[in-house]
Design an enzyme around this catalytic site. Sequence first.
Site, PDB file in Angstrom:
ATOM      1  N   SER A 148       0.852  -1.203   0.000  1.00 12.84           N
ATOM      2  CA  SER A 148       0.000   0.000   0.000  1.00 12.84           C
ATOM      3  C   SER A 148       0.880   1.242   0.000  1.00 12.84           C
ATOM      4  CB  SER A 148      -0.867   0.021   1.259  1.00 12.84           C
ATOM      5  OG  SER A 148      -1.485   1.287   1.394  1.00 12.84           O
ATOM      6  N   TYR A 163      -1.619  -0.380  10.095  1.00 12.10           N
ATOM      7  CA  TYR A 163      -1.804  -0.833   8.704  1.00 12.10           C
ATOM      8  C   TYR A 163      -0.556  -0.463   7.897  1.00 12.10           C
ATOM      9  CZ  TYR A 163      -3.713  -0.882   3.927  1.00 12.10           C
ATOM     10  OH  TYR A 163      -3.919  -1.115   2.583  1.00 12.10           O
TER      11      TYR A 163
END
Length: 256
Positions: A148, A163
């Site tokens: 990501s 995350y």
Amino acid sequence: MLLKDKVCLILGAASLRSIGYGTAELFAEHGAKVVVADVKMDAETLNAVKLSIQSKLGNSVSVHGFSCDISSPTDCDKLVSEVVALHGTIDCLVNSAGIVRNIPILELAEKDLDLMFDINLKGAFYICQSVLKVFVEKKSGTIVNVASSAAQRGGGLVGGSHYAASKGGMLSLTKSIAREFAALGIRANSICPAMIETPMLDGLSEERLKGIVDAIPLKRVGTTREMAGACLFLSSELSGFVTGSNIDVNGGTHIH
Ligand SMILES: NC(=O)c1ccc[n+]([C@@H]2O[C@H](COP(=O)([O-])OP(=O)(O)OC[C@H]3O[C@@H](n4cnc5c(N)ncnc54)[C@H](O)[C@@H]3O)[C@@H](O)[C@H]2O)c1
């Protein structure tokens, strides 16, 4: 046909709107024997995935699926055994399974960290380890880990710091695999997407989404097909001399 008869295992493909599904569809178009896996892959879900791909490409395309929780090493080994029993080998892994949560750093509890790292980071280790056992024996294979842009920019946009850290770990894992297994002809690369139209963006308000899109040079969100294109490049011989690399699929967000 860039993946003719290649056995491609794609994790994180339960939703027809997911990056994993988009990748499965494009890989099938390129002649791959596609195997989709997900913690949510039950018979009904698999049937929907199959129907959707076959309605576009015809009934002769090869699509199979299994349930797998990547946070369990036993599950990952079982999945790989199932695929090898079915097709005799595995050529490509695309790991697009993952979760996103957005919790401020000072509010993060141990259970939040455990859940995030168990799935996104330890899960990536486990599924890569299981597949690498097959790759080492055959001295070939490709791995694509879907990380990501949060790994590069820090959390706070869609996912939180935990995350971002889990995806940062995934980038380091991918480079380590690339280095450790390069001599065997095994390649590993990552992709850092941002703002791809999937269920992961469902929680964002329209106003928040607009604010984020305004900051993207291409002024729109990305499609799963566009992510699939990057996965196809990194899984095929087109990228034969590329390993330990990362592709940003983010509409130009990192132009500087
Ligand atoms: N959509 C975006 O804008 C975006 C941006 C950056 C990164 N990503 C990453 O892309 C990947 C794919 O996400 P997506 O956008 O397609 O959303 P998605 O939610 O449709 O796909 C993620 C899939 O992972 C599965 N999954 C969750 N936990 C699992 C587990 N323990 N074992 C196996 N499968 C599990 C989910 O069931 C789901 O089907 C994720 O890793 C996500 O972090 C997406």
